[in-house]
Design an enzyme around this catalytic site. Structure first.
Site, PDB file in Angstrom:
ATOM      1  N   SER A   1       1.481 -18.950  -2.442  1.00 23.07           N
ATOM      2  CA  SER A   1       1.237 -17.917  -3.442  1.00 23.07           C
ATOM      3  C   SER A   1      -0.228 -17.859  -3.849  1.00 23.07           C
ATOM      4  O   SER A   1      -0.893 -18.883  -3.988  1.00 23.07           O
ATOM      5  CB  SER A   1       2.090 -18.191  -4.689  1.00 23.07           C
ATOM      6  OG  SER A   1       1.749 -17.295  -5.731  1.00 23.07           O
TER       7      SER A   1
ATOM      8  N   TYR B   1      -3.327 -11.422  -3.326  1.00 28.76           N
ATOM      9  CA  TYR B   1      -3.467 -10.326  -4.282  1.00 28.76           C
ATOM     10  C   TYR B   1      -4.917  -9.855  -4.211  1.00 28.76           C
ATOM     11  O   TYR B   1      -5.842 -10.670  -4.259  1.00 28.76           O
ATOM     12  CB  TYR B   1      -3.169 -10.785  -5.712  1.00 28.76           C
ATOM     13  CG  TYR B   1      -1.716 -10.962  -6.038  1.00 28.76           C
ATOM     14  CD1 TYR B   1      -0.790  -9.975  -5.718  1.00 28.76           C
ATOM     15  CD2 TYR B   1      -1.268 -12.100  -6.689  1.00 28.76           C
ATOM     16  CE1 TYR B   1       0.542 -10.132  -6.032  1.00 28.76           C
ATOM     17  CE2 TYR B   1       0.068 -12.265  -7.011  1.00 28.76           C
ATOM     18  CZ  TYR B   1       0.974 -11.269  -6.678  1.00 28.76           C
ATOM     19  OH  TYR B   1       2.289 -11.431  -6.989  1.00 28.76           O
TER      20      TYR B   1
ATOM     21  N   THR C   1       0.113  -8.432  -0.844  1.00 28.72           N
ATOM     22  CA  THR C   1       1.100  -7.873  -1.764  1.00 28.72           C
ATOM     23  C   THR C   1       0.519  -6.652  -2.462  1.00 28.72           C
ATOM     24  O   THR C   1      -0.511  -6.731  -3.120  1.00 28.72           O
ATOM     25  CB  THR C   1       1.535  -8.930  -2.789  1.00 28.72           C
ATOM     26  OG1 THR C   1       2.175 -10.010  -2.093  1.00 28.72           O
ATOM     27  CG2 THR C   1       2.518  -8.352  -3.784  1.00 28.72           C
TER      28      THR C   1
ATOM     29  N   LYS D   1       3.176  -6.291   2.034  1.00 28.68           N
ATOM     30  CA  LYS D   1       4.389  -6.624   1.285  1.00 28.68           C
ATOM     31  C   LYS D   1       4.532  -5.686   0.087  1.00 28.68           C
ATOM     32  O   LYS D   1       3.588  -5.513  -0.680  1.00 28.68           O
ATOM     33  CB  LYS D   1       4.316  -8.072   0.804  1.00 28.68           C
ATOM     34  CG  LYS D   1       5.544  -8.582   0.071  1.00 28.68           C
ATOM     35  CD  LYS D   1       5.371 -10.067  -0.254  1.00 28.68           C
ATOM     36  CE  LYS D   1       6.602 -10.679  -0.879  1.00 28.68           C
ATOM     37  NZ  LYS D   1       6.850 -10.165  -2.245  1.00 28.68           N
TER      38      LYS D   1
ATOM     39  N   HIS E   1       9.491  -6.837  -5.046  1.00 29.40           N
ATOM     40  CA  HIS E   1       9.018  -7.972  -5.848  1.00 29.40           C
ATOM     41  C   HIS E   1      10.162  -8.605  -6.634  1.00 29.40           C
ATOM     42  O   HIS E   1       9.992  -9.049  -7.772  1.00 29.40           O
ATOM     43  CB  HIS E   1       7.902  -7.523  -6.801  1.00 29.40           C
ATOM     44  CG  HIS E   1       6.833  -8.557  -7.014  1.00 29.40           C
ATOM     45  ND1 HIS E   1       5.753  -8.693  -6.182  1.00 29.40           N
ATOM     46  CD2 HIS E   1       6.681  -9.520  -7.955  1.00 29.40           C
ATOM     47  CE1 HIS E   1       4.979  -9.669  -6.608  1.00 29.40           C
ATOM     48  NE2 HIS E   1       5.529 -10.208  -7.685  1.00 29.40           N
TER      49      HIS E   1
END
Length: 432
Positions: free
Chosen positions: A138, A162, A188, A304, A328
């Site tokens: 992550s 991100y 993402t 994503k 999500h």
């Protein structure tokens, strides 16, 4: 009592092996580390977590309609088992973009795992490596990616990105991911702003403002350079001093690397949170920005958060290497389409040009089977492994993985498929 000879049996598949392990353990008075049932697992995890930690993981956007819809969308498809096919030997492996999966699922990127267990991402990494399941690091991790990568050895891992307001930071994170042995970048797209999450709002709690879940930033040289500018320009703390404010400051100082007292004196921890808030998300992100990322890595890039076929087609046109159909986990848009409802149209639009993965709502081996039948290459597992982490640490995550692998293996065999490659569109039909 059962003797060792009683446990000898032919290796006919990971599903039956896992069943036998649990049942023989029970005969000897040993029981699973964590519940097999998803609902009971979540209940166990809730007892182990703070109210804020549980709310952050369990919650979704708004009325949480999308969380419910994700499950309903899976249940709108029914498996059609076929008989008299030799399934005595089964192959659950799959390969996606050069990454080999022992079973066709990976552990989704989930931030702030320290709210589930003190060992956070490192415990999950060890569990994934031991069980041969890829782990997607992550961007909002509780431990730096370098530390997590060391815990995995040579086991497969990807990195979730991100896109922040700093392109220089984006490039640095990607470079670090490459150096850590990540074999793909998962960009993402659906979190350029935080969704309206009522559980968190009712508790007035956002972990990032307490210094949690920002380890990728506080370990990054680009972020640390920018932090010096924040320190130079930071205004003194304002507002009335309260016990709660002092508690938050103490928590912040403990979250930043190094000595808590040094962090208190220097103001580093508070400045890091301020810098993170200024940096975190970029609502202006557009298709044209993808060229910047494509030019800075040779790794495959998956997008994503795709839910519309036109976006899947655009991703391919912009040089992307894969799609992750995702909402999500229902955390961003209340009332969004369930991922299994979106999957068939996206698979049709992609037409085999790139792999398509899916997450959000996966709870069982049957869910994996249904997703593969509709054209997914693999699925992502989210909340279940976090509940396993909270309830049993690394061992809890391992058991969640082993149970899902076993469930999928048995479902596949009982449906008449000896391998992932035999699962096709005729393996399912719409409910009713």
């Amino acid at each position: 009592p059962m003797s060792d000879s009683d446990t000898e049996r032919p290796a006919v598949g990971i599903g039956r092996e896992r069943q036998f392990e649990v049942y023989v353990g029970g005969a000897r008075g040993a029981y699973p580390t964590v519940p097999v049932s998803f609902d009971r697992l979540e209940q166990r995890a809730r007892k182990a977590m703070t109210p804020e930690g549980y709310a952050y993981v369990a919650g979704g956007a708004g009325t949480e309609e999308t969380i419910r819809e994700n499950r309903a969308a899976f249940e709108r498809w029914r498996i059609v088992p076929r008989m008299l096919r030799d399934v005595s030997v089964r192959d659950t492996t799959a390969e996606v973009l050069g990454t080999r999966f022992s079973s066709p699922f990976a552990l989704c990127p989930i931030g702030v795992l320290e709210m589930a267990h003190r060992d956070a991402d490192v415990a999950v990494a060890r569990a994934a490596a031991a069980e041969g399941i890829p782990f997607i690091f992550s961007n909002q991790a509780s431990r730096p990616m370098e530390e997590t990568a060391r815990a995995m050895g040579r086991a497969p891992r990807w990195f979730q990105l991100y896109w922040s307001t700093s392109n220089e930071l984006v490039a640095s994170l990607v470079s670090r991911a490459e150096a850590c042995g990540c074999s793909a970048i998962v960009l993402t797209l659906d979190t350029t702003m935080l969704g309206w999450r009522i559980r968190d709002l009712d508790l007035a709690y956002l972990p990032f403002l307490r210094g949690k879940g920002i380890a990728q930033y506080t370990s990054d040289p680009v972020f640390l350079d920018a932090l010096q500018e924040t320190l130079r320009t930071a205004a003194p703390p304002g507002g009335r001093v309260t016990l709660a404010a002092l508690g938050t400051l103490w928590e912040l100082a403990g979250s930043y690397p190094g000595s808590r007292l040094t962090n208190l004196r220097s103001g580093l921890a508070r400045a890091a949170v301020r810098r993170f808030v200024e940096t975190y998300s970029r609502p202006s992100l557009s298709w044209d920005d993808l060229a910047f990322l494509r030019e800075r890595t040779r790794l495959p890039i998956l997008l994503k958060g795709i839910l519309h076929p036109a976006d899947a087609t655009a991703a391919i046109e912009h040089g992307m290497d894969g799609i992750v159909v995702s909402n999500h986990g229902g955390r961003q848009v209340d009332g969004a389409v369930g991922t299994m409802d979106a999957l068939p149209g996206i698979v049709e639009a992609v037409a085999g040009r790139v792999p398509v993965l899916i997450d959000s709502g996966v709870r069982s081996g049957a869910d994996i089977f249904r997703a593969l039948a509709l054209g997914a290459s693999a699925v992502g597992l989210g909340r279940p492994y976090v509940w396993g982490l909270a309830a049993g640490g690394e061992d809890g995550v391992r058991e969640v993985i082993r149970n899902l692998r076993a469930d999928f293996d048995l479902t596949m065999g009982l449906a008449g498929c000896a391998s992932v490659r035999e699962i096709g569109r005729d393996s399912v039909q719409p409910a009713g």
